[in-house]
Design an enzyme around this catalytic site. Structure first.
Site, mmCIF file in Angstrom:
data_model
loop_
_atom_site.group_PDB
_atom_site.id
_atom_site.type_symbol
_atom_site.label_atom_id
_atom_site.label_comp_id
_atom_site.label_asym_id
_atom_site.label_seq_id
_atom_site.Cartn_x
_atom_site.Cartn_y
_atom_site.Cartn_z
ATOM 1 C CG MET A 1 51.083 -21.766 1.429
ATOM 2 S SD MET A 1 52.325 -20.663 0.735
ATOM 3 C CE MET A 1 51.430 -20.033 -0.679
ATOM 4 C CB CYS A 2 45.567 -21.823 1.351
ATOM 5 S SG CYS A 2 45.306 -23.529 0.859
ATOM 6 N N GLY A 3 46.120 -18.927 0.796
ATOM 7 C CA GLY A 3 45.879 -17.623 1.400
ATOM 8 C C GLY A 3 44.496 -17.668 1.994
ATOM 9 C CG HIS B 1 42.392 -16.667 -2.288
ATOM 10 N ND1 HIS B 1 41.615 -16.179 -3.320
ATOM 11 C CD2 HIS B 1 42.006 -15.989 -1.169
ATOM 12 C CE1 HIS B 1 40.808 -15.233 -2.844
ATOM 13 N NE2 HIS B 1 41.024 -15.103 -1.543
ATOM 14 C CG ASN C 1 48.569 -21.365 4.703
ATOM 15 O OD1 ASN C 1 49.075 -22.038 3.808
ATOM 16 N ND2 ASN C 1 49.130 -20.263 5.172
#
Length: 611
Positions: A1-3, A52, A76
């Site tokens: 998962m990411c921002g 991120h 993401n």
């Protein structure tokens, strides 16, 4: 998962991401962060990409990911199936390869439509140039957008910040994929989104009923259907809208009251048992995908210690979370713990009866009075309904697998801490949603997912923090299986026909009502939300069934709603938890009791405004 975030601007001024947004993005992706900028001179535009990463599988792949052709991908998501991703591969790398090798609009849409799993993405395509973005069919990953007309700046981000009551952030509608022609935007100064909608196999583009949704766009922008007539094929089949000819089955005559025996009577039907076993198989596979796509499966640095859980479950002891726990138990080795996250908000102290006060003054009490006082001394302000059912559910799971360590994490929240964290963090994550219901659920899920609480040790308790980076949640069960009280109301007023229409609407709006918010909330802890009940194969299976095989609201509460899931629980060996009536999280955790009891769930919540 990411921002992930992208800022597109026609101004030559240096692009800087808002510091509050940047901070919230960093919390979603603590393992790697990077910003890059793409510019063009004639006509002029610039794009700032900020990514991120929360490292979940394969080798850590830096984002934004760039290829040799100048394309940029921010991903993401999780590819659970549909595309081949080996255990030693990272899905971002796989997506980069596919987008680079096959870069026509048809190819890009085909790749996205084949993915089974949650995703949101932003893709800068150098040839064009174009900016692609969107969310999966259900909207299981958050993506927000905002257009500043004065500055000619367009922003996409996983999570924003609530800085004023007039904030213009909106959730990107999960009705398809969007594309911006960057050259056309730079030349005209007018921002237009080309829409590539989701449609079911065999449907025509003209039959798309989501136009009102994809026109819910930022002010002073426009959306048009793509001129090529392209679309994405829905990963699930249309809902079975058939209704039964009779309101009751003859087998109901055998049923007297809600009990485990009642479920056994209902399972006597050969057809019903086949359907139940089929659901167990497809749901078990959905859980397996979500508990085995983990960092330690690929031997990345710093895997969880042997006594730490990699998987946690938002756990009330109700039917949804109990079934997830029982199925997770099938696919996680018994020597690995599972964290059961149970949240409770502090209840007010009970008032001591006036007679008891007088009795203490007189220093003479009857036996009954002594018993009452003893009971009041044993009172726990955190013994909310979900805590009680959670403990009972824990005992059922221990019977199911006594070899496993089930970490029942008691997460206790005071009013002071609730108010502090709401203003400091949670209001920004819930935004742009703003109702009393969003506040209650958002706060409850945030504290639960944080995983800081107490677990039993010997005759006492000790402090505990969940190490799990994956959090399973039961969202999707109520929406598909008529679990809410409003479903009974609709059934009473409009029968099966009205119920079918209500359930069709539930899935249609789940991205805007639940999923974006909960992804932002859980992701704030550097953890990933996974939704087994919204696995594409699970939804497709349930959509194929007539409503009467999923729920029977002519039966009593605690049986008729989510009937098929209760039968699944019985078949899996669970007991009394299979008969628990639906209790909404805000009531079961008692967060609703902490605030104004006269509020309606749909009211705007002033507590979510920053001060």
């Amino acid at each position: 998962m990411c921002g992930i975030s992208c800022v597109l601007s026609l101004s030559p001024s240096q692009l800087v991401l808002d510091k509050n947004i940047h901070k919230n993005l960093r919390k979603r992706g603590p393992n790697y962060s990077e910003n890059i900028t793409k510019t063009a001179s004639s006509p002029y535009y610039q794009c700032l990409f900020s990514a991120h990463v929360l490292h979940m599988r394969g080798c850590l792949t830096p984002q934004p990911a760039q290829d040799s052709n100048g394309n940029v991908l921010m991903w993401n998501g999780e590819v659970f199936s549909g595309l081949t991703v080996r255990l030693d591969e990272n899905d971002t790398d796989v997506l980069c390869y596919h987008f680079s090798a096959y870069n026509s609009p048809t190819d890009i849409l085909s790749v996205l439509a084949n993915i089974r799993g949650p995703w949101a993405f932003i893709y800068y395509q150098q040839t064009g140039p174009y900016l692609w973005f969107g969310r999966d069919f259900f909207g299981r990953r958050s993506l927000l957008w905002h257009y500043d007309t004065e500055k000619k700046t367009f922003t996409l981000t996983s999570v924003a910040a609530c800085l004023a009551a007039h904030s213009q952030w909106q959730e990107v509608p999960a009705v398809g994929v969007y594309r911006i022609d960057l050259r056309a935007f730079a030349e005209s100064g007018s921002l237009t989104f080309e829409v590539y909608p989701w449609i079911h196999a065999g449907e025509s583009l003209s039959s798309v009923s989501h136009k009102s949704k994809w026109e819910a766009i930022p002010n002073n922008t426009s959306a048009v259907m793509n001129i090529s007539g392209l679309s994405l094929t829905s990963p699930v089949c249309p809902m079975n809208m058939s209704i039964p000819l009779l309101s009751k089955d003859v087998e109901h005559s055998k049923i007297s009251q809600a009990s485990v025996e009642e479920l056994e009577v209902l399972l006597e039907s050969g057809r019903r048992k086949i359907v139940v076993n089929s659901l167990i198989n497809v749901l078990s596979e959905a859980v397996r995908r979500r508990v085995q796509c983990l960092p330690f499966d690929t031997q990345i640095p710093s895997p969880p210690k042997s006594n730490e859980a990699a998987i946690a479950i938002l756990f009330s002891g109700g039917i949804d979370s109990m079934v997830l726990a029982a199925l997770a138990d099938r696919h996680i080795p018994s020597d690995k713990p599972i964290d059961l996250l149970n949240v409770a908000f502090k209840l007010p102290e009970p008032k001591i009866q006036e007679s008891a006060k007088k009795g203490r003054k007189q220093k003479a009490k009857s036996a009954d009075s002594q018993t009452d006082v003893a009971d009041s001394l044993e009172y726990s302000p955190f013994n909310v309904p979900d805590r009680i059912t959670g403990r009972a559910g824990l005992q059922e799971l221990i019977v199911l697998n006594p070899e496993r360590r089930w970490n029942f994490v008691e997460i206790n929240v005071t009013q002071k801490e609730l108010h502090e964290m709401r203003q400091k963090h949670i209001c920004h994550l819930v935004h742009p949603l703003d109702t009393v219901l969003d506040d209650s659920i958002g706060c409850a899920v945030w504290f639960a997912a944080r995983g800081i609480g107490l677990i039993a040790e010997g005759n006492g308790k000790r402090g505990f923090t969940s190490s799990a980076k994956v959090v399973l949640t039961g969202i999707g069960a109520d929406e598909q299986l008529a679990g809410y009280s409003r479903h009974r109301v609709r059934f009473k007023t409009s029968g099966h026909e009205g119920l079918v229409q209500e359930l069709a609407m539930e899935l249609d709006r789940i991205s805007t009502r639940n999923l974006g918010r909960d992804d932002r909330i859980i992701g704030d802890h550097g953890k990933e939300a996974r939704f087994p009940y919204l696995d594409e194969d699970v939804v497709c299976f349930l959509n194929s069934l007539p409503v009467a095989e999923k729920a029977d609201l002519s039966l009593s509460r605690g049986v008729g709603e989510k009937l098929i899931l209760r039968l699944v629980a019985k078949q899996l060996g669970l007991g009394a938890s299979a008969l628990l009536p639906k209790r909404a999280m805000q009531f079961g955790s008692r967060i609703a009791k902490m605030e104004n009891s006269h509020e309606k769930a749909s009211d705007k919540c002033t507590r979510l405004l920053t001060t």
